[in-house]
Design an enzyme around this catalytic site. Sequence first.
Site, PDB file in Angstrom:
ATOM      1  N   ASN A  10       0.878  -1.170   0.000  1.00 24.46           N
ATOM      2  CA  ASN A  10       0.000   0.000   0.000  1.00 24.46           C
ATOM      3  C   ASN A  10       0.917   1.222   0.000  1.00 24.46           C
ATOM      4  O   ASN A  10       1.441   1.618   1.036  1.00 24.46           O
ATOM      5  CB  ASN A  10      -0.883  -0.047   1.249  1.00 24.46           C
ATOM      6  CG  ASN A  10      -1.867   1.107   1.300  1.00 24.46           C
ATOM      7  OD1 ASN A  10      -1.785   2.044   0.502  1.00 24.46           O
ATOM      8  ND2 ASN A  10      -2.788   1.041   2.229  1.00 24.46           N
ATOM      9  N   GLU A 387      -8.262  -5.222   4.959  1.00 20.81           N
ATOM     10  CA  GLU A 387      -8.047  -4.872   3.549  1.00 20.81           C
ATOM     11  C   GLU A 387      -6.860  -5.628   2.960  1.00 20.81           C
ATOM     12  O   GLU A 387      -6.882  -6.019   1.795  1.00 20.81           O
ATOM     13  CB  GLU A 387      -7.865  -3.355   3.420  1.00 20.81           C
ATOM     14  CG  GLU A 387      -9.181  -2.635   3.714  1.00 20.81           C
ATOM     15  CD  GLU A 387      -9.043  -1.130   3.860  1.00 20.81           C
ATOM     16  OE1 GLU A 387      -9.338  -0.420   2.907  1.00 20.81           O
ATOM     17  OE2 GLU A 387      -8.647  -0.683   4.936  1.00 20.81           O
TER      18      GLU A 387
END
Length: 401
Positions: A10, A387
């Site tokens: 990320n 996530e």
Amino acid sequence: MSATRVLVLNSGSSSVKYQLLDMRDSSRLAAGLVERIGEETSRLRHTPLASGGETRESLGPVADHEAALKAVAEELSRDGLGLDSPELAAIGHRVVHGGRTFTEPTVIDDTVLAEIERLIPLAPLHNPANLTGIRTARALRPDLPQVAVFDTAFHTTMPESAARYAIDVATADEHRIRRYGFHGTSHAYVSRATARLLGKAPEDVNVIVLHLGNGASASAVRGGTCVDTSMGLTPLEGLVMGTRSGDIDPAVIFHLARVGGMSIDEIDTLLNKKSGLIGLCGDNDMREIRRRIDAGDEEAKLAFDIYIHRLKKYIGAYYAVLGRVDAIAFTAGVGENASEVREAAVAGLETLGLAVDGALNAVRGDEPRLVSPADARVKVAVVPTDEELEIATQAYALVKK
Ligand code: AMP
């Protein structure tokens, strides 16, 4: 042995968060974060979860994303989990904006990279950082499949009636203005996990998902498919958030420009960084706001009440959109932890079949759980979001042989 590991990246503008997962049992082998990339005071924190080792921290300048990823690769190598391992099946990248193009996770090639680049005007802060992460990872392991998982993808099923703004169609189309929605990976994961908690298939369940973190969004999910969500062209629309206003009359912007003499950039900063809870009471952390309320602070109480009022309006709206609601799921930092927010959000909605059980709601935990009374018509659930696991699952499903 076939490759079963997925590295999830990320990449933000000045940070890279990562997790390495083994998809045989969804276990986490390592996790970490490089912060303040490009500054003198960069910091890398790496936790070798597989070996149960201590978190290692290294301080000192990390010049750019390439240097950051190389440092991460070195840390992983020290644990025998290096990027050169044949057990690594893919790298899954969180990409914020996939526009209307990317409705599913996508194996990255040059065409995909070019399209993510074309979408930069829609996410000028996020997509460039995501692209840098992808390019760097590709350079380190050119042979390895890289998969983009988009924050917007889950919401691409919204009907036009929910996705379009009521503005001139030609203008909207020319500038790709429509409601895209964000936090999609979380809404997808939590809506499915809620169905599982109810012992049902996602196709048989209608859920309102409330992702309440520092950023916050609601979604209406009918039978596993998103039919509405509260964020729009950008993550500014919708709920009251930590530092973002959420919904306001667009004319506030004209007024601030014409009467207040503010520039567009100043208004952008005001609405994205100095509004929401922090604008209302000076704090954006719900723990601190609750502490102040308990100490009798009126300003914090009003900020909380405005936050809850907006939340309630979205619950009511999505109840109407769905017609039948099986569950409301609370997730992310505030949704998972702040029992007062859950209680206040459904207070007075008994006629809609909504209530929380005080004792169940007060219990803390990491597992998905119901906090509504046993006979409740609409279940209220607390479902921790994940996530990284969702990105790894989607990436692995695409590449496993
Ligand atoms: P997230 O963006 O999902 O990481 O959520 C971060 C936010 O969750 C923080 O800004 C806090 O407002 C909130 N939060 C985290 N832990 C708690 C807690 N124990 N009680 C209330 N709010 C919390």
